[in-house]
Design an enzyme around this catalytic site. Sequence first.
Site, PDB file in Angstrom:
ATOM      1  N   LYS A 165     -12.060  -0.368   5.045  1.00 38.30           N
ATOM      2  CA  LYS A 165     -10.714  -0.329   5.619  1.00 38.30           C
ATOM      3  C   LYS A 165     -10.099   1.058   5.469  1.00 38.30           C
ATOM      4  O   LYS A 165      -9.463   1.575   6.396  1.00 38.30           O
ATOM      5  CB  LYS A 165      -9.834  -1.395   4.953  1.00 38.30           C
ATOM      6  CG  LYS A 165     -10.175  -2.811   5.402  1.00 38.30           C
ATOM      7  CD  LYS A 165      -9.599  -3.866   4.491  1.00 38.30           C
ATOM      8  CE  LYS A 165     -10.087  -5.243   4.898  1.00 38.30           C
ATOM      9  NZ  LYS A 165      -9.776  -6.285   3.927  1.00 38.30           N
ATOM     10  N   GLN A 192      -5.938  -7.503  -0.868  1.00 36.35           N
ATOM     11  CA  GLN A 192      -7.318  -7.950  -0.708  1.00 36.35           C
ATOM     12  C   GLN A 192      -7.550  -9.256  -1.481  1.00 36.35           C
ATOM     13  O   GLN A 192      -7.277  -9.341  -2.674  1.00 36.35           O
ATOM     14  CB  GLN A 192      -8.287  -6.871  -1.208  1.00 36.35           C
ATOM     15  CG  GLN A 192      -9.748  -7.210  -1.048  1.00 36.35           C
ATOM     16  CD  GLN A 192     -10.177  -7.321   0.413  1.00 36.35           C
ATOM     17  OE1 GLN A 192      -9.795  -6.505   1.246  1.00 36.35           O
ATOM     18  NE2 GLN A 192     -10.954  -8.331   0.710  1.00 36.35           N
ATOM     19  N   ASP A 214      -2.272  -8.949   7.815  1.00 33.87           N
ATOM     20  CA  ASP A 214      -3.318  -9.971   7.709  1.00 33.87           C
ATOM     21  C   ASP A 214      -2.913 -11.263   8.422  1.00 33.87           C
ATOM     22  O   ASP A 214      -3.744 -12.128   8.671  1.00 33.87           O
ATOM     23  CB  ASP A 214      -3.603 -10.279   6.231  1.00 33.87           C
ATOM     24  CG  ASP A 214      -4.986  -9.803   5.798  1.00 33.87           C
ATOM     25  OD1 ASP A 214      -5.826  -9.546   6.670  1.00 33.87           O
ATOM     26  OD2 ASP A 214      -5.223  -9.702   4.579  1.00 33.87           O
TER      27      ASP A 214
END
Length: 284
Positions: free
Chosen positions: A53, A97, A120
Amino acid sequence: MAKIIDGKALAAKKQAALQEKVERLKAESGLVPGLVVILVGDDPASQVYVRNKERFAKKVGFLSETVRLSESISEEELIQVIEKYNKDERFHGILVQLPLPKHINDKRVILAIDPKKDVDGFHPMNTGHLWSGRPVMVPCTPAGIMELLREYEVALEGKTAVIIGRSNIVGKPMAQLLLEKNATVTLAHSRTRDLAKVTKQADILIVAIGQGHFVTADFVKEGAVVIDVGMNRDVDGRLIGDVDFEGVEPIASLITPVPGGVGPMTITMLMEQTYQSALRSVSL
């Protein structure tokens, strides 16, 4: 023999287009999209995802920051870090994460993220927008799958779609995105009776069950489009999907490989949503 859906190629194409959009945005307004990734602990898979990422964010011209925190951090301390970035106007996307250590409630952590920065797409407010047919931030894997289906001109209206897996990350949002395109959707899972009988009806079969080579040729209708979301390791440590690729490929019309199918599009959609969040920040 199925045509292979090349997620790498589409991701590269979309990333190049995104890079151009970011350069134009910088030139016209001076605005630089910013993404912060928060990593708790030393999980090896998470470390790899975060590095990827970070690399992609820098490649497309974002302001990129990674916050690495000790596994022993308390839930309250983690939420304080999130609140700091909620207020930091340089960052338009905040990603925590997953998975988090067991002593931290991931639902509370997701709830702490400003919904406008929730790239997300997991915050309940964004989930609500999606299910009410007004998506803003969408979970990145389902969003990436929709882009793959669009690129390969897969007709969705009136088609029967079966999803194996009912997670908030893939299964549930995937179902809603397909419903929005007028597909008839069945959300199957580990408790579904006669699972192979259900999946055999699918024109589009999406598999996100987390079990290597779970779906064999017996599960697949002739000519079906098969999307494999699985990321597993076999006994030799080789990366494999939830679908037995060699057994299913001769039956399907289109199929995603693992690796190189859905995975590259997940990160691409994360970057796209960060860019869109940056645009919205100046139009509010």
